[in-house]
Design a protein around this motif. Structure first.
Motif, PDB file in Angstrom:
ATOM      1  N   PHE A   1      -1.565   8.188   0.386  1.00  0.00           N
ATOM      2  CA  PHE A   1      -2.258   7.053   0.395  1.00  0.00           C
ATOM      3  C   PHE A   1      -1.442   5.832   0.568  1.00  0.00           C
ATOM      4  N   LEU A   2      -0.315   5.967  -0.369  1.00  0.00           N
ATOM      5  CA  LEU A   2       0.621   4.949  -0.442  1.00  0.00           C
ATOM      6  C   LEU A   2       1.727   4.909   0.942  1.00  0.00           C
ATOM      7  N   GLY A   3       1.805   6.202   1.654  1.00  0.00           N
ATOM      8  CA  GLY A   3       2.667   6.169   2.750  1.00  0.00           C
ATOM      9  C   GLY A   3       1.696   5.470   3.879  1.00  0.00           C
ATOM     10  N   ASP A   4       0.560   5.793   4.132  1.00  0.00           N
ATOM     11  CA  ASP A   4      -0.317   4.964   4.905  1.00  0.00           C
ATOM     12  C   ASP A   4      -0.017   3.561   4.855  1.00  0.00           C
ATOM     13  N   SER A   5      -0.220   2.996   3.668  1.00  0.00           N
ATOM     14  CA  SER A   5       0.069   1.475   3.180  1.00  0.00           C
ATOM     15  C   SER A   5       1.285   0.780   3.860  1.00  0.00           C
TER      16      SER A   5
ATOM     17  N   ILE B   1       3.488   2.099   5.585  1.00  0.00           N
ATOM     18  CA  ILE B   1       3.894   2.055   7.245  1.00  0.00           C
ATOM     19  C   ILE B   1       2.906   1.011   7.814  1.00  0.00           C
ATOM     20  N   GLU B   2       1.868   0.804   7.499  1.00  0.00           N
ATOM     21  CA  GLU B   2       0.989  -0.331   8.021  1.00  0.00           C
ATOM     22  C   GLU B   2       1.728  -1.487   7.737  1.00  0.00           C
ATOM     23  N   LEU B   3       2.286  -1.909   6.389  1.00  0.00           N
ATOM     24  CA  LEU B   3       2.762  -3.050   6.044  1.00  0.00           C
ATOM     25  C   LEU B   3       4.188  -3.323   6.790  1.00  0.00           C
ATOM     26  N   ALA B   4       4.895  -2.137   6.988  1.00  0.00           N
ATOM     27  CA  ALA B   4       5.989  -2.124   7.888  1.00  0.00           C
ATOM     28  C   ALA B   4       5.960  -2.763   9.178  1.00  0.00           C
ATOM     29  N   ASP B   5       4.763  -2.103   9.921  1.00  0.00           N
ATOM     30  CA  ASP B   5       4.425  -2.408  11.295  1.00  0.00           C
ATOM     31  C   ASP B   5       4.137  -4.249  11.251  1.00  0.00           C
ATOM     32  N   GLN B   6       3.325  -4.373  10.316  1.00  0.00           N
ATOM     33  CA  GLN B   6       3.036  -5.912  10.341  1.00  0.00           C
ATOM     34  C   GLN B   6       4.485  -6.857   9.995  1.00  0.00           C
ATOM     35  N   LEU B   7       5.343  -6.520   9.285  1.00  0.00           N
ATOM     36  CA  LEU B   7       6.286  -7.138   8.793  1.00  0.00           C
ATOM     37  C   LEU B   7       7.329  -7.314  10.375  1.00  0.00           C
ATOM     38  N   ALA B   8       7.313  -6.024  10.593  1.00  0.00           N
ATOM     39  CA  ALA B   8       8.064  -5.969  11.990  1.00  0.00           C
ATOM     40  C   ALA B   8       7.518  -6.954  13.032  1.00  0.00           C
ATOM     41  N   ALA B   9       6.411  -6.922  13.257  1.00  0.00           N
ATOM     42  CA  ALA B   9       5.545  -7.730  14.374  1.00  0.00           C
ATOM     43  C   ALA B   9       5.997  -9.593  13.861  1.00  0.00           C
ATOM     44  N   ALA B  10       6.012  -9.539  12.449  1.00  0.00           N
ATOM     45  CA  ALA B  10       6.340 -10.950  12.380  1.00  0.00           C
ATOM     46  C   ALA B  10       7.806 -11.418  12.316  1.00  0.00           C
TER      47      ALA B  10
ATOM     48  N   PRO C   1      -8.304  17.211   1.500  1.00  0.00           N
ATOM     49  CA  PRO C   1      -8.674  17.037   2.963  1.00  0.00           C
ATOM     50  C   PRO C   1      -9.369  15.751   3.173  1.00  0.00           C
ATOM     51  N   GLN C   2     -10.444  15.429   1.999  1.00  0.00           N
ATOM     52  CA  GLN C   2     -11.178  14.157   2.246  1.00  0.00           C
ATOM     53  C   GLN C   2     -10.730  12.971   1.778  1.00  0.00           C
ATOM     54  N   ARG C   3      -9.553  12.731   1.423  1.00  0.00           N
ATOM     55  CA  ARG C   3      -8.939  11.444   0.944  1.00  0.00           C
ATOM     56  C   ARG C   3      -9.251  10.283   1.640  1.00  0.00           C
ATOM     57  N   GLN C   4      -9.213   9.172   1.206  1.00  0.00           N
ATOM     58  CA  GLN C   4      -9.335   8.048   1.971  1.00  0.00           C
ATOM     59  C   GLN C   4      -8.006   7.867   2.371  1.00  0.00           C
ATOM     60  N   ARG C   5      -7.986   7.139   3.793  1.00  0.00           N
ATOM     61  CA  ARG C   5      -6.738   6.477   4.577  1.00  0.00           C
ATOM     62  C   ARG C   5      -6.434   5.316   3.939  1.00  0.00           C
ATOM     63  N   GLY C   6      -5.081   5.019   3.715  1.00  0.00           N
ATOM     64  CA  GLY C   6      -4.591   3.808   3.040  1.00  0.00           C
ATOM     65  C   GLY C   6      -4.259   2.910   4.019  1.00  0.00           C
ATOM     66  N   GLY C   7      -3.785   1.581   3.825  1.00  0.00           N
ATOM     67  CA  GLY C   7      -3.624   0.520   4.802  1.00  0.00           C
ATOM     68  C   GLY C   7      -4.523  -0.504   4.753  1.00  0.00           C
ATOM     69  N   ARG C   8      -3.971  -1.611   5.171  1.00  0.00           N
ATOM     70  CA  ARG C   8      -4.890  -2.869   5.238  1.00  0.00           C
ATOM     71  C   ARG C   8      -6.065  -2.723   6.244  1.00  0.00           C
TER      72      ARG C   8
ATOM     73  N   CYS D   1     -21.086   2.941  -2.576  1.00  0.00           N
ATOM     74  CA  CYS D   1     -20.091   2.106  -3.269  1.00  0.00           C
ATOM     75  C   CYS D   1     -19.086   1.557  -2.192  1.00  0.00           C
ATOM     76  N   SER D   2     -18.296   0.502  -2.656  1.00  0.00           N
ATOM     77  CA  SER D   2     -17.483  -0.014  -1.624  1.00  0.00           C
ATOM     78  C   SER D   2     -16.326   0.903  -1.163  1.00  0.00           C
ATOM     79  N   ARG D   3     -15.892   1.725  -2.056  1.00  0.00           N
ATOM     80  CA  ARG D   3     -14.777   2.479  -1.874  1.00  0.00           C
ATOM     81  C   ARG D   3     -13.331   1.780  -1.629  1.00  0.00           C
ATOM     82  N   LEU D   4     -13.327   0.450  -2.347  1.00  0.00           N
ATOM     83  CA  LEU D   4     -12.213  -0.350  -2.332  1.00  0.00           C
ATOM     84  C   LEU D   4     -11.225  -0.029  -3.195  1.00  0.00           C
ATOM     85  N   SER D   5     -11.668   0.798  -4.109  1.00  0.00           N
ATOM     86  CA  SER D   5     -10.412   0.894  -5.478  1.00  0.00           C
ATOM     87  C   SER D   5      -9.239   1.484  -5.130  1.00  0.00           C
ATOM     88  N   PRO D   6      -8.733   2.281  -4.234  1.00  0.00           N
ATOM     89  CA  PRO D   6      -7.448   2.576  -3.779  1.00  0.00           C
ATOM     90  C   PRO D   6      -6.781   1.298  -3.464  1.00  0.00           C
ATOM     91  N   HIS D   7      -7.574   0.644  -2.506  1.00  0.00           N
ATOM     92  CA  HIS D   7      -6.942  -0.574  -1.785  1.00  0.00           C
ATOM     93  C   HIS D   7      -6.706  -1.525  -2.869  1.00  0.00           C
TER      94      HIS D   7
END
Length: 515
Positions: A59-63, A65-74, A191-198, A230-236
């Motif tokens: 989950f951390l890796g997903d998050s 990687i997306e943060l890195a993409d956003q920073l690179a775009a900035a 196998p059914q874990r939530q995907r990370g990232g904003r 439930c919101s399922r926001l807890s890992p985020h």
């Protein structure tokens, strides 16, 4: 783009549990001071801790990687380094020269608490100014809970910082992102874990507030409906892909926008309950922030040594695998093993069962659960584990009856049967206690285990032991001390007023406790 002179020191922003660009006070402050180098450090020793797991790493890796993409775009790539933080920072100081370090405060586990002390010592020795800023309602160095709720409302009502359009800073080399295996993490299929990232977090927030959340108040107690409603926001929330403030403000905005006819319907109560749990999230986080020892030590001194120091491997293993012979306990654990998530009431039941019926030390069962939760948040997890294990000395003793919980929270048996297909032949009437079924011999001890304990006898013995301690001299006095330090205070009258002043919800491009 802001221009800086060559003599302007670099500003390193150390990302921790704040993997976003929106509402990021540390990033915004650093931008105003000089060229920025965003940094994420993968710490091998952190991933060797017993509460860490490969599902959390994924989950951390997903998050990241997306943060890195956003920073690179900035305009400024994320620097990823592997190693001890103080070693990484010293290497950057040798490369970049003097810099200033920025981060958000972190309420993590005991290891991160000790690591921050090491980093602080390094910064003092190296002459580096390290500025830590708050990112939620948890207060560092608080001496009293008086007025805490009012301050929480005030914090959440303030506008958050906006996402920076452009960033500038020197280009610094990165290390490759290490795999779970490279970090020594055990194989952990989920196998059914939530995907990370904003992006995934914003989708969960939007779908909850607009569609999924209507039956939240009723559905959150049951593991089947709760998984959807439930919101399922807890890992985020745990990793900060969304800030707690933007979630709270989105909830308040949704409340304000409800049509008059809907205010008496399910939405009104559901949104109110959801936002109240955001408040309780920080309330529990504050406990561990104020007293880090709660990760390992009984909150109430009179309950020390109540249970064995070492766990029973056979009992703890059966519980961890979902093979205790108690159907609803096993169904919930197998669901958690496959998904990385479980609703709050069933988390509490799993802890209660391990602590009371199996009479295992809460430190051991709590560590097992920590590894299984993709949304593991130490500040919520350890105070809650203690509360459900009866070691706070101030909360009611809750010895959950798993048979009754199964009948109440899974009345049609669909959830239990989904996760325990070996009970297919058991009639509905006996599903939660198949040992009473006349045909039990066809199943128990063959394709499904016999119960590891007698529920009634185990609960009786646990109750006698706990209440025996609570009757001892000095127990009440120590309980009062616990309550003064960690107890919640009455909701302040200005709370409603603060919520009315909350900022508008974040634009479209912009959480244990049943989040």
């Amino acid at each position: 783009m802001t221009s800086f002179s060559p003599d302007t020191p670099v500003q390193i922003v150390w990302f921790k549990r704040d993997l976003r660009l929106d509402d990021h006070a540390a990033l915004m402050a650093a931008m105003g001071a000089g060229p920025v180098v965003p940094l994420y450090v993968v710490e091998p020793d952190y991933w060797k801790q017993p509460d860490m797991s490969a599902r959390q790493h994924a989950f951390l890796g997903d998050s990241v990687i997306e943060l890195a993409d956003q920073l690179a775009a900035a305009g400024t790539p994320l620097v990823i380094r592997v190693g001890a933080v103080e070693t990484v920072l010293e290497a950057l100081r040798q490369t970049l020269g003097p810099f200033r370090l920025w981060s958000h405060e972190e309420t993590g586990n005991g290891w991160t608490f000790a690591r921050d002390r090491v980093v602080a010592a390094w910064a003092r020795q190296a002459g580096v100014v390290w500025t830590e800023l708050g990112q939620c309602g948890v207060e560092r160095g608080a001496t009293s809970r008086n007025g805490w709720a009012r301050r929480w409302d005030s914090w959440m009502a303030r506008p958050g910082t906006v996402r920076p359009e452009r960033l500038s800073g020197p280009v610094v080399a990165s290390d490759p992102w290490p795999s779970a295996r490279q970090l020594g993490l055990a194989e952990d299929p989920c196998p059914q874990r939530q995907r990370g990232g904003r992006t995934a977090g914003l989708e969960r927030l939007g779908s909850f507030l607009e569609t999924r959340g209507a039956p939240y108040r009723k559905a959150m107690s049951s593991p089947g409906p709760g998984a959807l409603h439930c919101s399922r926001l807890s890992p985020h929330i745990a990793l900060g892909t969304l800030s707690l403030r933007e979630i709270a403000q989105a909830g308040w905005s949704r409340q304000a926008g409800l049509a008059q006819q809907a205010r008496s319907g399910p939405w009104a109560g559901s949104i109110k309950s959801f936002v109240s749990r955001l408040h309780w999230r920080d309330h529990f986080m504050q406990k561990l922030e104020d007293e880090p020892r709660l990760e390992n030590t009984d909150m109430h001194p009179g309950l020390a040594g109540l249970r064995p120091d070492a766990p029973d491997p056979a009992r703890l293993g059966a519980w961890s695998r979902g093979e205790t012979g108690i159907p609803f306990v096993d169904a919930c654990m197998r669901c958690l093993n496959e998904t990385g998530w479980m609703n709050f009431r069933m988390r509490a039941m799993l802890v209660s069962f391990a602590s009371y019926h199996l009479w295992q030390p809460w430190q051991a069962s709590g560590t097992v659960l920590a590894r299984k939760f993709t949304d593991y948040e130490p500040g919520i997890h350890w105070p809650q584990v203690q509360m459900q294990s009866g070691t706070t000395g101030v909360n009611a003793i809750r010895i959950y009856n798993p048979v009754k919980q199964g009948e109440d929270q899974d009345p049609d048996g669909a959830f239990t049967r989904r996760w325990l297909p070996e009970l297919e032949a058991v009639p509905d009437r006996w599903l939660q206690q198949p040992w009473l079924w006349s045909g039990a011999g066809q199943v128990l001890g063959r394709i499904y285990p016999e119960p590891v304990i007698d529920l009634a006898e185990a609960a009786r013995a646990a109750r006698e032991a706990v209440f025996g301690r609570r009757r001892e001299a000095g127990f009440r006095s120590a309980s009062r001390d616990v309550l003064v330090r960690h107890g919640s205070r009455a909701t302040p009258p200005g709370r409603r007023h603060a919520r009315k002043k909350a900022a508008s919800p974040p634009p479209a491009n912009q959480m244990q406790l049943d989040l």
